[in-house]
Design a protein around this motif. Structure first.
Motif, PDB file in Angstrom:
ATOM      1  N   TYR A 143     -11.913   0.324  19.382  1.00 56.56           N
ATOM      2  CA  TYR A 143     -12.960  -0.554  19.913  1.00 56.56           C
ATOM      3  C   TYR A 143     -12.545  -2.024  19.846  1.00 56.56           C
ATOM      4  N   ALA A 144     -11.911  -2.422  18.747  1.00 50.58           N
ATOM      5  CA  ALA A 144     -11.577  -3.829  18.541  1.00 50.58           C
ATOM      6  C   ALA A 144     -10.330  -4.268  19.297  1.00 50.58           C
ATOM      7  N   SER A 145      -9.421  -3.337  19.564  1.00 50.50           N
ATOM      8  CA  SER A 145      -8.101  -3.703  20.088  1.00 50.50           C
ATOM      9  C   SER A 145      -7.976  -3.564  21.591  1.00 50.50           C
ATOM     10  N   CYS A 146      -8.742  -2.679  22.187  1.00 48.21           N
ATOM     11  CA  CYS A 146      -8.564  -2.400  23.611  1.00 48.21           C
ATOM     12  C   CYS A 146      -9.165  -3.506  24.470  1.00 48.21           C
ATOM     13  N   ASP A 147      -8.673  -3.579  25.692  1.00 45.78           N
ATOM     14  CA  ASP A 147      -9.226  -4.516  26.669  1.00 45.78           C
ATOM     15  C   ASP A 147     -10.457  -3.932  27.339  1.00 45.78           C
ATOM     16  N   ALA A 148     -10.397  -2.627  27.637  1.00 46.22           N
ATOM     17  CA  ALA A 148     -11.490  -1.965  28.340  1.00 46.22           C
ATOM     18  C   ALA A 148     -11.763  -0.613  27.689  1.00 46.22           C
ATOM     19  N   PHE A 149     -12.959  -0.073  27.957  1.00 42.54           N
ATOM     20  CA  PHE A 149     -13.384   1.196  27.366  1.00 42.54           C
ATOM     21  C   PHE A 149     -13.995   2.042  28.463  1.00 42.54           C
ATOM     22  N   LEU A 150     -13.536   3.288  28.590  1.00 40.21           N
ATOM     23  CA  LEU A 150     -13.982   4.164  29.679  1.00 40.21           C
ATOM     24  C   LEU A 150     -14.993   5.187  29.176  1.00 40.21           C
ATOM     25  N   MET A 151     -16.128   5.283  29.884  1.00 42.37           N
ATOM     26  CA  MET A 151     -17.210   6.205  29.498  1.00 42.37           C
ATOM     27  C   MET A 151     -17.880   6.739  30.776  1.00 42.37           C
ATOM     28  N   PRO A 152     -17.276   7.756  31.425  1.00 49.32           N
ATOM     29  CA  PRO A 152     -17.761   8.221  32.733  1.00 49.32           C
ATOM     30  C   PRO A 152     -18.703   9.427  32.655  1.00 49.32           C
ATOM     31  N   SER A 153     -19.727   9.361  31.831  1.00 48.96           N
ATOM     32  CA  SER A 153     -20.540  10.533  31.492  1.00 48.96           C
ATOM     33  C   SER A 153     -21.263  11.135  32.691  1.00 48.96           C
ATOM     34  N   LEU A 154     -21.368  12.461  32.672  1.00 49.29           N
ATOM     35  CA  LEU A 154     -22.217  13.169  33.638  1.00 49.29           C
ATOM     36  C   LEU A 154     -23.673  12.789  33.394  1.00 49.29           C
ATOM     37  N   PHE A 155     -24.095  12.818  32.144  1.00 45.83           N
ATOM     38  CA  PHE A 155     -25.385  12.255  31.738  1.00 45.83           C
ATOM     39  C   PHE A 155     -25.216  11.699  30.336  1.00 45.83           C
ATOM     40  N   PHE A 207     -20.911  10.893  40.466  1.00 48.83           N
ATOM     41  CA  PHE A 207     -20.029  11.606  39.540  1.00 48.83           C
ATOM     42  C   PHE A 207     -18.846  12.170  40.313  1.00 48.83           C
ATOM     43  N   GLN A 208     -17.945  11.254  40.692  1.00 49.69           N
ATOM     44  CA  GLN A 208     -16.785  11.617  41.496  1.00 49.69           C
ATOM     45  C   GLN A 208     -15.553  10.904  40.936  1.00 49.69           C
ATOM     46  N   ALA A 209     -14.452  11.644  40.855  1.00 45.40           N
ATOM     47  CA  ALA A 209     -13.242  11.095  40.251  1.00 45.40           C
ATOM     48  C   ALA A 209     -12.719   9.891  41.019  1.00 45.40           C
ATOM     49  N   ARG A 210     -12.733   9.955  42.364  1.00 42.63           N
ATOM     50  CA  ARG A 210     -12.195   8.844  43.144  1.00 42.63           C
ATOM     51  C   ARG A 210     -13.057   7.590  42.976  1.00 42.63           C
ATOM     52  N   GLU A 211     -14.351   7.772  42.835  1.00 44.02           N
ATOM     53  CA  GLU A 211     -15.230   6.616  42.639  1.00 44.02           C
ATOM     54  C   GLU A 211     -14.974   5.980  41.267  1.00 44.02           C
ATOM     55  N   MET A 212     -14.756   6.830  40.268  1.00 47.19           N
ATOM     56  CA  MET A 212     -14.409   6.306  38.947  1.00 47.19           C
ATOM     57  C   MET A 212     -13.081   5.549  39.013  1.00 47.19           C
ATOM     58  N   LEU A 213     -12.114   6.116  39.714  1.00 47.01           N
ATOM     59  CA  LEU A 213     -10.804   5.475  39.814  1.00 47.01           C
ATOM     60  C   LEU A 213     -10.909   4.124  40.530  1.00 47.01           C
ATOM     61  N   SER A 214     -11.770   4.042  41.529  1.00 44.58           N
ATOM     62  CA  SER A 214     -11.973   2.763  42.224  1.00 44.58           C
ATOM     63  C   SER A 214     -12.533   1.711  41.274  1.00 44.58           C
ATOM     64  N   ALA A 215     -13.476   2.133  40.428  1.00 45.16           N
ATOM     65  CA  ALA A 215     -14.035   1.202  39.442  1.00 45.16           C
ATOM     66  C   ALA A 215     -12.955   0.745  38.465  1.00 45.16           C
ATOM     67  N   LEU A 216     -12.089   1.672  38.072  1.00 45.64           N
ATOM     68  CA  LEU A 216     -10.980   1.319  37.175  1.00 45.64           C
ATOM     69  C   LEU A 216     -10.040   0.313  37.841  1.00 45.64           C
ATOM     70  N   TYR A 217      -9.681   0.562  39.085  1.00 43.44           N
ATOM     71  CA  TYR A 217      -8.763  -0.348  39.782  1.00 43.44           C
ATOM     72  C   TYR A 217      -9.406  -1.726  39.999  1.00 43.44           C
ATOM     73  N   TYR A 218     -10.706  -1.739  40.256  1.00 48.20           N
ATOM     74  CA  TYR A 218     -11.400  -3.021  40.413  1.00 48.20           C
ATOM     75  C   TYR A 218     -11.363  -3.796  39.095  1.00 48.20           C
ATOM     76  N   ALA A 219     -11.627  -3.091  38.001  1.00 47.56           N
ATOM     77  CA  ALA A 219     -11.567  -3.728  36.683  1.00 47.56           C
ATOM     78  C   ALA A 219     -10.159  -4.249  36.407  1.00 47.56           C
TER      79      ALA A 219
END
Length: 486
Positions: A369-381, A428-440
């Motif tokens: 938590y303290a060291s990373c730049d970003a944190f990924l949490m793509p929950s279904l719910f 809840f789609q992998a490509r949409e998550m990947l787009s958010a990652l690339y934008y970040a």
């Protein structure tokens, strides 16, 4: 002074398997003690830490009727930071290496616990105005209270609040077996009471008979009234929507405090966030065997590896992400074997970019938590979620799916207005998550000042338990003596 008894199957510091324990053990510390006397009652599990068990002192013993059985009940107590904890002791029910066992064992265990709690009230000399019950394990308490105990003057006027931490877990079992276990009459096992889809359902009983129902975020309170999020009980949730409230969980700001956290290498605050995170990042890269590349985005995942947590989306894009992007990923957690093995495989294939730590360590979690730049949490719910709150507390930018508490707590970044505390995606789609990652990643690599501003806005958010406690106090105050919410 209003008296409240939290009834829960787990609570820190004594026993924990998930977020319920954090809520039940932490929240009572934050009520106004001049107005509310909040205490906690839970099982005394054999698997509790031996050192913690030595803190308990014997209070009393008695027997309780559970259908045709007569079962021993021991009551122990202790105080932690001024909060009284009571423990129900019965080694037949609470033995074993973990708190929860097979469902057919647990439905009897928690029927016993519910009866024992109600019978213990006059014994311990604490008559609560409100029994605040948590999750399906306590769902029978409102049922027993309304159907068996209301004739007794001692119990008249005691109200119940039922908090749902995760609607997916409902405590369902065969009706005939539950009738035999509980001793409840035939007329309670109908579709408008305890029966659901041919089974007896403890959580449903709690929802039907509680005076007020709460859950752990506003969006999740809405989602459970929909077919997509209601786990088969959306009709009941809609029927009780006037008594359904969403209150976002809080975070223990003393435990998760980057200025004083003894688990991390370098403490830091808002003013020296950039330098502090850089120093911690370098140490984590060394620990995990990554190249000490200050400029590479370091992405954290601390999670149960389950479908609910969106691990299928992560698995679907890992190969592409690791092959193409300048990124390092630190993974910590356990769960479904297929996801564990997927992370192991990609850690082998991309050992310089992915570290798969298939275990759990509180110290390593804090360091991620303290060291990373970003944190990924793509929950279904996600009823509430704590990881996104922790990551923001440490200046680590969350990337989340817009569901439940994630939607309520992470404001999506707006480049034009320079607002937001993280990045999000809707479907809840992998490509949409990947787009958010690339934008970040684009903001991280090409607009670093904007990235740092996002991180600092996250650090400035107030998700402490103080706010949650004030919201619960409003609900407690709604329940006047001899007036139930109908």
């Amino acid at each position: 002074m209003k008296k409240v008894l939290f009834v829960t199957s787990e609570a820190v510091p004594f026993i924990k398997t998930g977020g319920l324990a954090d809520v039940a053990g932490s929240l009572p510390q934050y009520f106004d003690r001049s107005k509310y006397d909040v205490r906690i009652i839970l099982p005394k599990y054999v698997c509790m830490d031996e050192e913690l068990k030595t803190q308990l002192r014997f209070h009393s013993r008695f027997y309780v009727r559970l259908s045709w059985r007569s079962q021993y009940v021991g009551v122990l107590e202790t105080k932690v930071e001024g909060i009284t904890y009571y423990f129900i002791d019965n080694e037949y029910y609470f033995a074993g290496a973990k708190p929860y066992n097979n469902i057919y064992e647990d439905v009897e265990k928690f029927a016993y616990f519910s009866k024992a709690v109600l019978e213990a009230l006059p014994v311990i000399g604490f008559r609560p105005d409100i029994l605040h019950c948590h999750d399906w394990q306590t769902g029978l308490i409102p049922v027993y209270l309304k159907n068996e105990y209301q004739k007794d003057a001692f119990y008249q006027g005691i109200h119940t609040i039922f908090t749902i931490h995760n609607l997916q877990f409902q405590g369902r079992w065969m009706i005939q077996a539950v009738k035999d276990i509980t001793g409840l009459p035939e007329q309670l096992f109908t579709s408008d009471k305890l029966e659901a889809y041919g089974e007896a359902n403890y959580l449903k009983g709690g929802v039907v008979y509680a005076d007020v129902i709460t859950t752990v975020s506003k969006t999740y309170a809405y989602e459970i009234t929909t077919p997509g999020g209601g786990e088969g009980l959306d009709g009941l949730m809609r029927a009780r929507h006037r008594n359904l409230y969403g209150i976002t969980n809080g975070l223990d700001y003393e435990v998760f405090r980057p200025q004083t956290d003894t688990c991390i290498w370098h403490t830091f605050g808002l003013e020296d966030m950039v330098q502090g995170k850089r120093a911690n990042k370098r140490m984590l890269q060394q620990l995990l065997g990554f190249e000490e590349d200050e400029g590479a985005m370091l992405l954290g995942i601390v999670s149960r590896m389950t479908d609910q947590k969106g691990m299928a989306l992560v698995e679907a894009v890992l190969d592409e992400l690791l092959a193409d992007a300048r990124i390092q990923i630190a993974v910590l957690g356990t769960g479904q074997t297929n996801f564990e093995n997927a992370f192991r495989h990609y850690a082998w294939k991309y050992e310089e970019k992915l570290s798969a730590n298939i275990f759990y360590s509180e110290e390593l979690a804090h360091r991620i938590y303290a060291s990373c730049d970003a944190f990924l949490m793509p929950s279904l719910f996600e009823p509430c979620g704590l990881s996104q709150l922790i990551s923001m507390r440490y200046g680590t930018v969350p990337i989340v799916r817009e569901t439940g508490g994630l939607k309520d707590t992470v404001e999506a970044y707006n480049r034009y207005e320079q607002t937001g505390t993280g990045f999000s995606f809707c479907n809840f789609q992998a490509r949409e998550m990947l787009s958010a990652l690339y934008y970040a990643m684009d903001i991280y690599y090409n607009h670093r000042d904007d990235w740092n501003a996002i991180a600092k806005r996250g650090m400035c958010q107030d998700f402490s338990w103080n706010h949650s406690a004030r919201e619960y106090e409003k609900i407690y105050d709604m329940l006047k003596p001899d007036e139930a919410e109908a």
